[in-house]
Design an enzyme around this catalytic site. Structure first.
Site, PDB file in Angstrom:
ATOM      1  N   GLU A  77      28.044  66.181  45.063  1.00 62.40           N
ATOM      2  CA  GLU A  77      29.390  66.653  45.395  1.00 62.40           C
ATOM      3  C   GLU A  77      29.668  67.900  44.554  1.00 62.40           C
ATOM      4  O   GLU A  77      29.844  67.815  43.339  1.00 62.40           O
ATOM      5  CB  GLU A  77      30.425  65.571  45.067  1.00 62.40           C
ATOM      6  CG  GLU A  77      31.831  66.009  45.448  1.00 62.40           C
ATOM      7  CD  GLU A  77      32.909  65.010  45.039  1.00 62.40           C
ATOM      8  OE1 GLU A  77      32.874  64.525  43.897  1.00 62.40           O
ATOM      9  OE2 GLU A  77      33.808  64.757  45.857  1.00 62.40           O
TER      10      GLU A  77
ATOM     11  N   GLY B 109      39.548  59.702  41.589  1.00 58.38           N
ATOM     12  CA  GLY B 109      38.836  60.660  40.748  1.00 58.38           C
ATOM     13  C   GLY B 109      37.361  60.616  41.044  1.00 58.38           C
ATOM     14  O   GLY B 109      36.938  60.218  42.132  1.00 58.38           O
ATOM     15  N   SER B 110      36.582  60.995  40.059  1.00 58.70           N
ATOM     16  CA  SER B 110      35.137  61.101  40.275  1.00 58.70           C
ATOM     17  C   SER B 110      34.489  59.712  40.311  1.00 58.70           C
ATOM     18  O   SER B 110      34.996  58.759  39.719  1.00 58.70           O
ATOM     19  CB  SER B 110      34.518  61.925  39.147  1.00 58.70           C
ATOM     20  OG  SER B 110      34.765  61.285  37.917  1.00 58.70           O
ATOM     21  N   THR B 111      33.359  59.630  40.968  1.00 53.29           N
ATOM     22  CA  THR B 111      32.627  58.366  41.034  1.00 53.29           C
ATOM     23  C   THR B 111      32.185  57.940  39.637  1.00 53.29           C
ATOM     24  O   THR B 111      32.230  56.755  39.289  1.00 53.29           O
ATOM     25  CB  THR B 111      31.427  58.522  41.988  1.00 53.29           C
ATOM     26  OG1 THR B 111      31.956  58.763  43.306  1.00 53.29           O
ATOM     27  CG2 THR B 111      30.564  57.276  42.035  1.00 53.29           C
TER      28      THR B 111
ATOM     29  N   GLU C  10      39.383  55.454  44.710  1.00 52.22           N
ATOM     30  CA  GLU C  10      39.152  56.523  45.695  1.00 52.22           C
ATOM     31  C   GLU C  10      38.321  57.576  44.984  1.00 52.22           C
ATOM     32  O   GLU C  10      38.822  58.248  44.082  1.00 52.22           O
ATOM     33  CB  GLU C  10      40.482  57.133  46.155  1.00 52.22           C
ATOM     34  CG  GLU C  10      41.381  56.188  46.919  1.00 52.22           C
ATOM     35  CD  GLU C  10      40.866  55.877  48.311  1.00 52.22           C
ATOM     36  OE1 GLU C  10      39.835  56.420  48.739  1.00 52.22           O
ATOM     37  OE2 GLU C  10      41.517  55.050  48.975  1.00 52.22           O
TER      38      GLU C  10
ATOM     39  N   VAL D 240      33.613  58.476  36.622  1.00 49.54           N
ATOM     40  CA  VAL D 240      34.701  57.847  35.859  1.00 49.54           C
ATOM     41  C   VAL D 240      35.150  56.563  36.558  1.00 49.54           C
ATOM     42  O   VAL D 240      35.463  55.564  35.903  1.00 49.54           O
ATOM     43  CB  VAL D 240      35.882  58.828  35.659  1.00 49.54           C
ATOM     44  CG1 VAL D 240      37.049  58.124  34.967  1.00 49.54           C
ATOM     45  CG2 VAL D 240      35.442  60.044  34.844  1.00 49.54           C
ATOM     46  N   GLY D 241      35.147  56.567  37.883  1.00 49.35           N
ATOM     47  CA  GLY D 241      35.562  55.375  38.629  1.00 49.35           C
ATOM     48  C   GLY D 241      34.729  54.146  38.267  1.00 49.35           C
ATOM     49  O   GLY D 241      35.251  53.038  38.162  1.00 49.35           O
TER      50      GLY D 241
ATOM     51  N   CYS E 181      38.078  65.715  48.284  1.00 50.11           N
ATOM     52  CA  CYS E 181      37.108  64.621  48.378  1.00 50.11           C
ATOM     53  C   CYS E 181      36.593  64.467  49.804  1.00 50.11           C
ATOM     54  O   CYS E 181      35.501  63.958  50.014  1.00 50.11           O
ATOM     55  CB  CYS E 181      37.742  63.328  47.898  1.00 50.11           C
ATOM     56  SG  CYS E 181      39.303  63.004  48.714  1.00 50.11           S
TER      57      CYS E 181
ATOM     58  N   LYS F 269      49.723  58.394  35.682  1.00 49.38           N
ATOM     59  CA  LYS F 269      49.059  59.329  34.771  1.00 49.38           C
ATOM     60  C   LYS F 269      48.397  60.462  35.548  1.00 49.38           C
ATOM     61  O   LYS F 269      47.363  60.272  36.183  1.00 49.38           O
ATOM     62  CB  LYS F 269      47.994  58.633  33.916  1.00 49.38           C
ATOM     63  CG  LYS F 269      47.612  59.514  32.732  1.00 49.38           C
ATOM     64  CD  LYS F 269      46.226  59.274  32.185  1.00 49.38           C
ATOM     65  CE  LYS F 269      45.149  60.044  32.870  1.00 49.38           C
ATOM     66  NZ  LYS F 269      45.250  61.515  32.798  1.00 49.38           N
TER      67      LYS F 269
END
Ligand code: NAD
Length: 455
Positions: free
Chosen positions: A357, A208-210, A230, A212-213, A264, A155
């Site tokens: 970030e 992706g972002s922390t 990651e 959403v992770g 990143c 995706k």
């Protein structure tokens, strides 16, 4: 009826494609196809699976120019970077094409029999990719997953689906069986979340972002689903007084402004020993002013636009009135989501620009006193992805490399990613490792089999 998706060129703001967003039911169908393809794919003999992956790599190589062009148009990557990224997908496929024949288990001494371990594939793997390196990160997830005998639903991010779709086509051109690699274009909240919650998906490989992770990890926990994360970074570039200070200053811009800072691994905090701070800044300024920002399709361009108007506004919010701008580079006028490379100094250690970030072309520079102070500042972040250490003292280089809590460090260099070495984060930058020999472990489970040999 689901809404359509307009794919925009961030350098011109032109709409370059219109696609349908997959509804959750369509994601289910793609997962179903991948699940149906799995039993046959895992049974493909190792040498044949290896050959198919090499053919996939060859198809990518032959399509390198088109893939690169798509990444320039869709993600604003410079043409030189985009070509290297297409080459990286090829290389990662080739690297992991050697894996099916080398997925070794153990034979462990036991009494009364024989004990064997097998590295078993998991089933369907969901690979969820961000917009900043759409093509390369798709490759990092799908290549080891396929090599280990899993099927994949890929995706891409809604902003950047075009190279993922092309990779899906190339897999078919190369002869990978239908369903082995499915590509679904949908939103994170619907299509991405469906991958997380669907019971037939046995692992999520998320980049992706922390923020959403964390949600993805919590969703995976419901089914004890395997997950690799990651996530974000706020990496330090540490320059000691005994280093080649001019060399470090000349190299610092590309370590943070490459891909317009949407990386990143961006070294977005530069820590410079106080005694050489002025010298470093004197070297940094001309290097930043020299960066060629503009049309990413031109060979000479070094930095392109940001990915979207919304993202540019998020980055620009760090540059409001009163921001201590030391100096800036250039950026084109007119259409496109441009922002000049910007250096902030002096910055308070608790300033949002130093802590968060930014994911854009903004770097903060702060002085430090001594080695202990440098390590303390470098570690004062929830992130731990990459970083650089500049010194001529080998003992110090190793001490600091061991002390900085980060997954990928480079000494007298800003290069942290090679497809044959492990890549991943400490702390809130992620869990698990991609690339190199370690990635395969994340796409298999170990099975232990004891065979009794006593009468
Ligand atoms: P994002 O977290 O917004 O989205 C990443 C992907 O997740 C997209 O495909 C998105 O559609 C999907 N997604 C969003 N919500 C979801 C949900 N609820 N469930 C499942 N999937 C969902 O990140 P982004 O803005 O696309 O990318 C930028 C971020 O990625 C930065 O923080 C950057 O540091 C990070 N990143 C990390 C690495 C790394 O290797 N550590 C590499 C590149 C980017």
């Amino acid at each position: 009826m689901r809404g359509g998706l307009q794919v925009v060129n961030p350098a011109s703001e032109a709409v370059i494609a219109e696609l349908e967003l997959a509804a959750p039911e369509e994601v289910d169908l793609a997962i179903g196809r991948a699940a149906a393809a799995w039993p046959a794919w895992r049974e493909v003999a190792p040498g044949d699976r290896a050959r198919l992956l090499r053919r996939f790599a060859e198809a990518v190589d032959q399509d390198r120019d088109q893939l690169a062009r798509l990444e320039v148009d869709n993600a604003g990557h410079t043409i030189r970077n985009a070509r290297a990224e297409a080459g990286n997908v090829r290389d990662v496929l080739l690297y992991y094409s050697a894996a099916p024949e080398r997925l070794l288990g153990h034979q462990i001494p036991v009494g009364g029999g024989v004990d064997l371990t097998f590295r078993e594939p998991l089933g369907v793997v969901g690979v969820i990719v961000p917009w900043n390196f759409p093509m390369a990160i798709a490759g990092w997830g799908m290549a080891p997953a396929l090599a280990a005998g899993n099927t994949v639903v890929l995706k891409p991010a809604g902003l950047t689906p075009l190279t993922a779709l092309r990779l899906g086509e190339l897999a078919r051109v190369a002869g990978l069986p239908a369903g082995t690699l499915e590509v679904v274009v949908g939103t994170g909240a619907e299509a991405g979340w469906r991958l997380v919650t669907h019971p037939a998906v046995r692992k999520i490989c998320f980049t992706g972002s922390t923020e959403v992770g964390k949600r993805v990890m919590a969703g995976c926990a419901e089914q004890v689903k395997r997950v690799t994360l990651e996530l974000g970074g706020k990496s330090a570039n540490i320059v000691f007084a005994d280093a080649d200070v001019e060399g470090a200053a000349a190299a610092a811009p590309s370590a943070v402004f490459d891909n317009a800072g949407q990386d990143c691994c961006a070294r977005s905090r530069i820590l410079v020993q106080a005694s050489v701070f002025e010298r470093f800044m004197a070297g940094l300024e001309p290097a930043v002013r020299r960066i060629r920002v503009g049309d990413p399709g031109q060979e000479a361009t070094e930095m392109g636009p940001l990915i979207s108007a919304a993202h540019r506004a998020r980055v620009a919010a760090y540059l409001g009135a009163g921001t201590p701008v030391a100096f800036r580079g250039a950026a084109p006028e007119g259409p496109g989501f441009w922002l000049p490379p910007t250096v902030l100094a002096p910055v308070a250690p608790d300033a949002p620009a130093f802590q968060e970030e930014i994911f854009g072309p903004v770097v903060t520079v702060v002085p430090f006193r001594d080695e202990a102070d440098a390590v303390r500042i470098a570690n004062d972040t929830p992130y731990g992805l990459s970083g650089s250490i500049w010194t001529r003292d080998i003992g110090r280089a190793l001490r600091v490399a061991r002390a900085v809590q980060s997954g990928n460090l480079s000494v007298n260099s800003n290069s942290s990613v090679r497809y044959w070495t492990p890549f991943g984060g400490f702390k809130q930058s992620g869990i698990g490792r991609e690339l190199g020999p370690d990635a395969l472990e994340a796409f298999t489970d170990v099975k232990n089999v004891f065979i009794a040999t006593d009468g």
